[in-house]
Design a protein around this motif. Structure first.
Motif, PDB file in Angstrom:
ATOM      1  N   GLN A  94      44.658  43.358  25.553  1.00 41.73           N
ATOM      2  CA  GLN A  94      45.786  42.538  25.102  1.00 41.73           C
ATOM      3  C   GLN A  94      46.645  42.033  26.255  1.00 41.73           C
ATOM      4  N   PHE A  95      46.567  42.677  27.427  1.00 37.58           N
ATOM      5  CA  PHE A  95      47.366  42.234  28.574  1.00 37.58           C
ATOM      6  C   PHE A  95      46.686  41.100  29.339  1.00 37.58           C
ATOM      7  N   ARG A  96      45.386  40.895  29.059  1.00 37.20           N
ATOM      8  CA  ARG A  96      44.630  39.792  29.670  1.00 37.20           C
ATOM      9  C   ARG A  96      44.591  39.853  31.193  1.00 37.20           C
ATOM     10  N   VAL A  97      44.629  41.057  31.724  1.00 36.81           N
ATOM     11  CA  VAL A  97      44.415  41.255  33.163  1.00 36.81           C
ATOM     12  C   VAL A  97      43.549  42.497  33.348  1.00 36.81           C
ATOM     13  N   LYS A  98      42.722  42.492  34.366  1.00 38.21           N
ATOM     14  CA  LYS A  98      41.937  43.675  34.687  1.00 38.21           C
ATOM     15  C   LYS A  98      41.575  43.614  36.168  1.00 38.21           C
ATOM     16  N   MET A  99      41.202  44.759  36.716  1.00 34.96           N
ATOM     17  CA  MET A  99      40.880  44.804  38.141  1.00 34.96           C
ATOM     18  C   MET A  99      39.929  45.964  38.403  1.00 34.96           C
ATOM     19  N   ASP A 100      38.945  45.738  39.295  1.00 37.56           N
ATOM     20  CA  ASP A 100      38.018  46.789  39.695  1.00 37.56           C
ATOM     21  C   ASP A 100      38.735  47.882  40.479  1.00 37.56           C
ATOM     22  N   MET A 101      38.229  49.103  40.319  1.00 39.83           N
ATOM     23  CA  MET A 101      38.702  50.255  41.096  1.00 39.83           C
ATOM     24  C   MET A 101      37.548  50.666  42.007  1.00 39.83           C
ATOM     25  N   VAL A 102      37.740  50.506  43.306  1.00 39.30           N
ATOM     26  CA  VAL A 102      36.668  50.704  44.280  1.00 39.30           C
ATOM     27  C   VAL A 102      36.965  51.964  45.107  1.00 39.30           C
ATOM     28  N   TRP A 110      49.224  43.322  38.272  1.00 44.50           N
ATOM     29  CA  TRP A 110      50.562  43.470  37.686  1.00 44.50           C
ATOM     30  C   TRP A 110      50.643  42.700  36.382  1.00 44.50           C
ATOM     31  N   PHE A 111      51.554  43.142  35.546  1.00 45.71           N
ATOM     32  CA  PHE A 111      51.778  42.484  34.265  1.00 45.71           C
ATOM     33  C   PHE A 111      53.188  42.837  33.783  1.00 45.71           C
ATOM     34  N   THR A 112      53.668  42.089  32.815  1.00 44.95           N
ATOM     35  CA  THR A 112      54.938  42.376  32.148  1.00 44.95           C
ATOM     36  C   THR A 112      54.667  42.521  30.656  1.00 44.95           C
TER      37      THR A 112
END
Length: 227
Positions: A94-102, A110-112
């Motif tokens: 629902q936040f429409r952001v994601k990022m790999d954890m390497v 970041w998000f609000t």
């Protein structure tokens, strides 16, 4: 658009997310507003975040050793991402952001959050046979409710002390069980009225022997005496 995605607002609150097969852990800065240092060599059962126990900034860090976390409503959140083993990906759809954890790298997003509620955390990078079950939950709470929740969570210092205390308690109980099973308690106990030398306050003291000599009661001495 990409600049907006990578340029974090100065007022953003930091939240660290640590991923490992197949669970999540979370950490917030303490009252000093700074996350303490972490390193691979500090990782242990009692210190799963690998925080430096000698770093003053780490002592008041708030640690969440479970899959449930919360963030305040309408507050920019900078999420710092670490992996302890393989590739993972922090994703709240629902936040429409994601990022790999390497592994070996601290990535971030970041998000609000603008709508209060409970949201599911997913791993969006195949990370092994338990990948499908690497889930968590994130609550978006009004500021007062979030502050109350955060104040109930343990600090790193408190968590470390609790883990150490519990570990020592288990060791002590194991020792007691062995002593009882082998008949040691017939002659020794933790009072002054005992047939053999008392165990009360024995470890670490300088013991005076019958011939007047002195010996430090340490691991080596206890092992020799028992054998």
């Amino acid at each position: 658009v990409y600049a907006d995605f990578v340029e974090v607002p100065e007022e953003a609150m930091e939240l660290e997310v640590v991923g490992q097969q197949w669970s999540w852990r979370f950490r917030y800065p303490g009252k000093d507003g700074k996350l303490g240092k972490s390193a691979i060599e500090h990782i242990s059962i009692d210190n799963p975040f690998g925080l430096d126990p000698l770093d003053e900034n780490s002592q008041d860090d708030v640690v969440i050793a479970g899959n449930h976390v919360a963030v305040p409503l309408d507050q920019p959140i900078k999420v710092l991402l670490r992996s302890k083993d393989v590739l993972h990906d922090f994703y709240v759809p629902q936040f429409r952001v994601k990022m790999d954890m390497v592994p070996g790298i601290v990535s971030y997003l970041w998000f609000t959050p603008t709508v209060a509620g409970e949201y599911e955390i997913l791993c969006a990078e195949f990370c092994g046979v338990g990948h499908f079950n690497m889930r968590g939950s994130l609550d978006v709470l009004p500021q007062v409710a979030f502050d109350n929740w955060l104040n109930e969570q343990p600090t790193f210092a408190a968590s470390l002390a609790k883990n150490t205390s519990e570990a020592l308690s288990v060791i002590a109980q194991n020792g007691k069980d062995i002593a009882q099973a082998n008949g040691c308690m017939a002659c020794h106990n933790f009072s002054d009225s005992t047939v053999g030398p008392t165990w009360q306050g024995l470890y670490g003291k300088t013991q005076v022997m019958v011939d007047g000599s002195e010996v430090l009661v340490d691991d080596a001495y206890l092992t020799e005496a028992i054998l």
